[in-house]
Design an enzyme around this catalytic site. Sequence first.
Site, PDB file in Angstrom:
ATOM      1  N   LEU A  79     -16.553  -7.992  14.031  1.00  0.00           N
ATOM      2  CA  LEU A  79     -17.809  -8.897  13.382  1.00  0.00           C
ATOM      3  C   LEU A  79     -18.537  -9.460  14.524  1.00  0.00           C
ATOM      4  O   LEU A  79     -19.705  -9.633  14.535  1.00  0.00           O
ATOM      5  CB  LEU A  79     -17.381  -9.895  12.454  1.00  0.00           C
ATOM      6  CG  LEU A  79     -16.678  -9.507  10.864  1.00  0.00           C
ATOM      7  CD1 LEU A  79     -16.067 -10.626  10.283  1.00  0.00           C
ATOM      8  CD2 LEU A  79     -17.459  -8.422  10.252  1.00  0.00           C
ATOM      9  N   GLY A  81     -19.206  -7.971  17.325  1.00  0.00           N
ATOM     10  CA  GLY A  81     -19.916  -6.944  17.847  1.00  0.00           C
ATOM     11  C   GLY A  81     -21.113  -6.590  16.841  1.00  0.00           C
ATOM     12  O   GLY A  81     -22.194  -6.260  17.572  1.00  0.00           O
ATOM     13  N   LEU A  82     -20.687  -6.575  15.490  1.00  0.00           N
ATOM     14  CA  LEU A  82     -21.795  -6.437  14.734  1.00  0.00           C
ATOM     15  C   LEU A  82     -23.085  -7.400  14.735  1.00  0.00           C
ATOM     16  O   LEU A  82     -24.082  -7.142  14.762  1.00  0.00           O
ATOM     17  CB  LEU A  82     -21.433  -6.400  13.044  1.00  0.00           C
ATOM     18  CG  LEU A  82     -22.318  -6.474  11.892  1.00  0.00           C
ATOM     19  CD1 LEU A  82     -22.992  -5.114  12.066  1.00  0.00           C
ATOM     20  CD2 LEU A  82     -21.835  -6.860  10.758  1.00  0.00           C
ATOM     21  N   GLU A  83     -22.732  -8.594  14.987  1.00  0.00           N
ATOM     22  CA  GLU A  83     -23.494  -9.749  15.051  1.00  0.00           C
ATOM     23  C   GLU A  83     -24.136 -10.094  16.459  1.00  0.00           C
ATOM     24  O   GLU A  83     -24.629 -10.964  16.824  1.00  0.00           O
ATOM     25  CB  GLU A  83     -22.836 -11.201  14.607  1.00  0.00           C
ATOM     26  CG  GLU A  83     -22.265 -10.868  13.183  1.00  0.00           C
ATOM     27  CD  GLU A  83     -23.513 -10.813  12.006  1.00  0.00           C
ATOM     28  OE1 GLU A  83     -24.683 -10.481  12.545  1.00  0.00           O
ATOM     29  OE2 GLU A  83     -22.998 -10.808  10.898  1.00  0.00           O
ATOM     30  N   ASP A  84     -23.460  -9.023  17.509  1.00  0.00           N
ATOM     31  CA  ASP A  84     -24.135  -9.192  18.969  1.00  0.00           C
ATOM     32  C   ASP A  84     -23.860 -10.590  19.619  1.00  0.00           C
ATOM     33  O   ASP A  84     -24.589 -11.150  20.152  1.00  0.00           O
ATOM     34  CB  ASP A  84     -25.739  -8.816  19.061  1.00  0.00           C
ATOM     35  CG  ASP A  84     -26.193  -8.650  20.434  1.00  0.00           C
ATOM     36  OD1 ASP A  84     -25.300  -8.221  21.244  1.00  0.00           O
ATOM     37  OD2 ASP A  84     -27.147  -9.002  20.858  1.00  0.00           O
TER      38      ASP A  84
END
Length: 136
Positions: A79, A81-84
């Site tokens: 998560l 990573g997904l949200e940077d």
Amino acid sequence: MRPFFVYGTLKRGQSNYARLLAGYTLREVRAWLPAAAIYTAGPYPFLVQAADLVPAGAIVFGELIEVQPDHYQRLLQLLDGLEDYVPGRAGNLYERIVVTVQTADGAREAWVYVAGRAAEAAIRRGELRWISNGEW
């Protein structure tokens, strides 16, 4: 292991729920965050709590998601990573913070990804539109 308050593509029925969370949750319940707003300019929303960006009475609706303990650390990394999001980095697209959300069973602390500085600046410049019903 805090649950996650999700309000966009990580909600049930959305693309990133199916890709990242399906099969790894213990429970998903309806939840809401008062004194918050969501804005968008495209395929995903940004949650904000800054007083100058939250219209009076605004609420964000979403889900409180509890994940399986054996998968918690892996999902937290996915998560992020997904949200940077990288802890301590100045240029994060989103920041991960703890908020207190409301559910039918009462208040709960949860992780939530909120707009980073650049997204907040874009909102202030009028580049994103407010989702007035608080529902993605």
